[in-house]
Write a protein that holds these residues in place. Sequence first.
Motif, PDB file in Angstrom:
ATOM      1  N   UNK A 191      -0.560   4.146  -0.352  1.00  0.00           N
ATOM      2  CA  UNK A 191      -1.449   5.140   0.254  1.00  0.00           C
ATOM      3  C   UNK A 191      -2.320   4.430   1.282  1.00  0.00           C
ATOM      4  N   UNK A 201      -5.487  10.242   3.078  1.00  0.00           N
ATOM      5  CA  UNK A 201      -6.426  10.878   2.138  1.00  0.00           C
ATOM      6  C   UNK A 201      -7.359  11.824   2.878  1.00  0.00           C
ATOM      7  N   UNK A 227      -5.521   4.702   4.255  1.00  0.00           N
ATOM      8  CA  UNK A 227      -6.776   5.453   4.431  1.00  0.00           C
ATOM      9  C   UNK A 227      -6.520   6.866   4.952  1.00  0.00           C
ATOM     10  N   UNK A 266       0.839  -1.211   0.000  1.00  0.00           N
ATOM     11  CA  UNK A 266       0.000   0.000   0.000  1.00  0.00           C
ATOM     12  C   UNK A 266       0.862   1.245   0.000  1.00  0.00           C
ATOM     13  N   UNK A 278     -14.244   4.151   2.514  1.00  0.00           N
ATOM     14  CA  UNK A 278     -14.110   3.736   3.913  1.00  0.00           C
ATOM     15  C   UNK A 278     -14.375   2.237   3.951  1.00  0.00           C
ATOM     16  N   UNK A 279     -14.016   1.587   5.045  1.00  0.00           N
ATOM     17  CA  UNK A 279     -14.304   0.146   5.078  1.00  0.00           C
ATOM     18  C   UNK A 279     -15.785  -0.109   4.776  1.00  0.00           C
ATOM     19  N   UNK A 280     -16.029  -0.887   3.740  1.00  0.00           N
ATOM     20  CA  UNK A 280     -17.383  -1.308   3.338  1.00  0.00           C
ATOM     21  C   UNK A 280     -18.282  -0.182   2.811  1.00  0.00           C
ATOM     22  N   UNK A 340      -7.041   4.945  -3.675  1.00  0.00           N
ATOM     23  CA  UNK A 340      -6.336   3.746  -3.207  1.00  0.00           C
ATOM     24  C   UNK A 340      -5.666   2.907  -4.300  1.00  0.00           C
ATOM     25  N   UNK A 387      -8.822  -6.073  -0.026  1.00  0.00           N
ATOM     26  CA  UNK A 387      -7.866  -5.582   0.969  1.00  0.00           C
ATOM     27  C   UNK A 387      -8.346  -4.358   1.726  1.00  0.00           C
ATOM     28  N   UNK A 388      -9.442  -3.729   1.280  1.00  0.00           N
ATOM     29  CA  UNK A 388      -9.967  -2.576   2.020  1.00  0.00           C
ATOM     30  C   UNK A 388     -11.329  -2.857   2.676  1.00  0.00           C
ATOM     31  N   UNK A 389     -12.060  -3.828   2.157  1.00  0.00           N
ATOM     32  CA  UNK A 389     -13.418  -4.074   2.648  1.00  0.00           C
ATOM     33  C   UNK A 389     -13.596  -5.515   3.143  1.00  0.00           C
ATOM     34  N   UNK A 390     -14.216  -5.655   4.336  1.00  0.00           N
ATOM     35  CA  UNK A 390     -14.651  -6.988   4.751  1.00  0.00           C
ATOM     36  C   UNK A 390     -15.840  -7.406   3.899  1.00  0.00           C
ATOM     37  N   UNK A 391     -16.715  -6.426   3.686  1.00  0.00           N
ATOM     38  CA  UNK A 391     -17.941  -6.702   2.922  1.00  0.00           C
ATOM     39  C   UNK A 391     -18.046  -5.633   1.837  1.00  0.00           C
ATOM     40  N   UNK A 392     -17.494  -5.947   0.688  1.00  0.00           N
ATOM     41  CA  UNK A 392     -17.552  -5.055  -0.473  1.00  0.00           C
ATOM     42  C   UNK A 392     -19.024  -4.736  -0.766  1.00  0.00           C
TER      43      UNK A 392
END
Lengths: 270, 270, 270, 270
Positions: free
Chosen positions: B261, B266, B263, B259, C27-29, D81, D168-173
């Motif tokens: 970048x 930003x 979170x 990575x 953001x996450x999700x 990202x 890699x950024x979301x548990x639940x896209x």
Amino acid sequence: MAIGRETVENLLKLAKPRWKTSITKVEPNRIITRGYPQEDLIGNISFSEMVYLLIKGEIPHENHAKMLESVLVSFCDHGITPPSTQVARIMASTGAPMNTCVSGGLASFGKHHAGALEGSMCLLQKLMKDYVDSNGSPSSSNDLKSLALHTVEQCLEKGKKIPGFGHRFHDKDPRPGKLVKTAKKYDCFGVHTELAVYIENLLLEIKGIRMNIDGANAGILSDMGFDWRFGTGIFMIGRVPALISHIHEEKTVETPFRKFVEFDDIYYTD
Amino acid sequence: MAIGRETVENLLKLAKPRWKTSITKVEPNRIITRGYPQEDLIGNISFSEMVYLLIKGEIPHENHAKMLESVLVSFCDHGITPPSTQVARIMASTGAPMNTCVSGGLASFGKHHAGALEGSMCLLQKLMKDYVDSNGSPSSSNDLKSLALHTVEQCLEKGKKIPGFGHRFHDKDPRPGKLVKTAKKYDCFGVHTELAVYIENLLLEIKGIRMNIDGANAGILSDMGFDWRFGTGIFMIGRVPALISHIHEEKTVETPFRKFVEFDDIYYTD
Amino acid sequence: MAIGRETVENLLKLAKPRWKTSITKVEPNRIITRGYPQEDLIGNISFSEMVYLLIKGEIPHENHAKMLESVLVSFCDHGITPPSTQVARIMASTGAPMNTCVSGGLASFGKHHAGALEGSMCLLQKLMKDYVDSNGSPSSSNDLKSLALHTVEQCLEKGKKIPGFGHRFHDKDPRPGKLVKTAKKYDCFGVHTELAVYIENLLLEIKGIRMNIDGANAGILSDMGFDWRFGTGIFMIGRVPALISHIHEEKTVETPFRKFVEFDDIYYTD
Amino acid sequence: MAIGRETVENLLKLAKPRWKTSITKVEPNRIITRGYPQEDLIGNISFSEMVYLLIKGEIPHENHAKMLESVLVSFCDHGITPPSTQVARIMASTGAPMNTCVSGGLASFGKHHAGALEGSMCLLQKLMKDYVDSNGSPSSSNDLKSLALHTVEQCLEKGKKIPGFGHRFHDKDPRPGKLVKTAKKYDCFGVHTELAVYIENLLLEIKGIRMNIDGANAGILSDMGFDWRFGTGIFMIGRVPALISHIHEEKTVETPFRKFVEFDDIYYTD
């Protein structure tokens, strides 16, 4: 106890540096490449020594420097025939800037174009490594001859081409002979190149195919200790000057935006 | 009388060749660059002589070869700081092939990045040409000093930067001094470089700004007779080896697809 | 009082964010583009609405969405004739990956290729802006006719081509007529397009030259409020699908690494 | 009897056309794409229909057009990202032109970045093809569940990731759920997507990993009959508008040639 802002900042930075490198250290008014201040390198080392220093981390012995120079010179140009050169010139004709055209030329190396050097280096290095792992170093030329025979037989059986041998424009590529001779002169003719020569002897006898520039340089660069993953890189260093020359020629000699394809060059299928 | 098919084919081809070039002639088993068979160049000329031959069409005198070599070495690397190097490494991290990453690095030279060499060469060559056209060759250093003064005054008046002077990381770039010294050694210090030195003297006095690597090389390459349009090209020849080294370092030392970048790097605006 | 590490970290980050953007918040999700959660956009807006939303920051009225869709469709393909398509296919033939070939095609747009849309948009927007600044909005078609006449006269006098008019393959490009008709249908025919039509009328009378696809789209996109700097971008959105189709055709129908240039296509000069 | 020059020319040309294509036929004043005059397509088909026509050679049924539109919209943007977006913006900052920056962004898709769609399409298509070859079409959901179980077990055993699952950024896209729902609405939910859903169920239970956008689109595009080799191409069509928007934002909101890396972001190793 409270900690100062500066301390925290420094801790954070040290803990999480975004980039790390061992190639060049840049500080205000100091630029140190592989441990040498650049002002000490300028005027004191040759370009091929610089290439070696950047890639391998040390200044080479004189023989290696001379040999690498010869390898780079050998990659200089193949006229209009390579697709990469055509791409660079077509882009030049559209008025794209010099750097974009060079960039386009380099991007044109796909698995069928300019990959033979890496392919050949990879093959020779793997063959030698497997051999050494199972047998110790080759104790005689006969060992290398057997290895060459085994390799050629296996490839012929599977109908596979051996990278570094045969050329689509030349029956007898004029460059590899001079390269091998130069390698002997500079004491860079080792087991990889010798193996390549034995493979050529067999392929010439069986199929009338000779070593090409990639096969010769694959052997030589392997004998100089270059990892095969640098193959295309080294080829690019050698080829960029010609791309620049072709792009300039296109931009100055030809009409801008000339037609590379005419209506009647195109055949329509369904 | 009927004409044979072969005759017609040849006539048509001669009448309408799609490509023409003076750089390299390729025939079966023969590759002739600028009049020299490549097997005679390999092992006999240095890489900088090859660059000169490709670009200018002739093999240079020894001093010019040595000077060009020093220029190429001087462009070698500036660590992680150039955007082009960052781009090449980010691309390497995604798993893109070596040639694609070099291509991406070179494509990153925009008008604010790596353009100063051409800008500076263009300026110096234009200044000298205009001077010579109206005054004949400069008969003394005083002529060049006046030209430098006039140039600096005009730029200051318009609030324009003079390309080749000042550096965003260095107050005193360590490379130009050595380059000028080397130019004197190899008899490549002529009116363009002298003019650049006078401009530096004035800028240093007035604004505390010194010559940078591009200013020095602009003067030297101009004195060697290189058209300014080759500036970025020559810079690229010098820089490609470092890009290859950085790409290899990224691919072998760092985690793939790391990575660049996070979170919290930003900030969102509306 | 001591401050906690987390507080300091956050302060430092807020103080010096490396990136900022108003396009998409991740953001996450959660992925919010121009204020809309992406899962609410998928299935609910068209692709041309998405393009408009990304570029202009809001979802367009239905007429604008339909018009932009027509503009994008109109840029679809021009067969083998564009250098960019030739480059993409030559690269495909070398075995370069799909994304590299598309990248090469797009990099081939130089100042002589694919620049006419931006050139034409820039001209029309500048003409209208200057006009409005000095005269207020045009109160009648006669005002626009005078502006067209003035523009054409000035260009003819200077021997300059007007971008957006004339085509090297077509006397009468079949696309602009349909585009203008569609603009009228979707209420997107405004002063810029009207001005372009008047320029065409004059050029047709004087020099037998008609509006081409870029002239029509330049007028229409300007009337829709697109800044001219987006011209090449919008063209690329429209053209990428054809590049992909050509690359796939080259890769699947043709022999890999076919010869685009034969020996006798080349003529050697000194 | 003598043959005329024109006859010979035509014979020669027919015998050896340099280019052939089935995509677009260009004649003076006529441009026919996949059999349709372009003036009949402009204003009459949507952009997603155009994409389908170019790639698959025919205009799709309405459901397929709507589904492809949703797929393209779903690929729109992921903010700052992705490395490809960072590359495009860094290049924009150097002053490189719009098309060069988009080109650089697309060239940044390496095997670790943006390859999951093709990887997932390839896997699903291969699984279904092998299944059908040995068993005929799946006669019930139980068949697909067994295939999913077998696939997951094999991958877990080998420690291999299954492309299209996990982010890699979301548990639940947030995107795949909406895509699957849309596929059901437009009757594009077939065996490939069903298989992907079963794989997700298993991975969620065993490892807490969910389907991502690539897994969902891989199933849907496969059910629509798109060959997996078009995966990255379709992704690029969807992503180009955001790259253009990011490049424009960088060029207009940020300072040109801003420093993306500061001295203290760099850590030097030996």
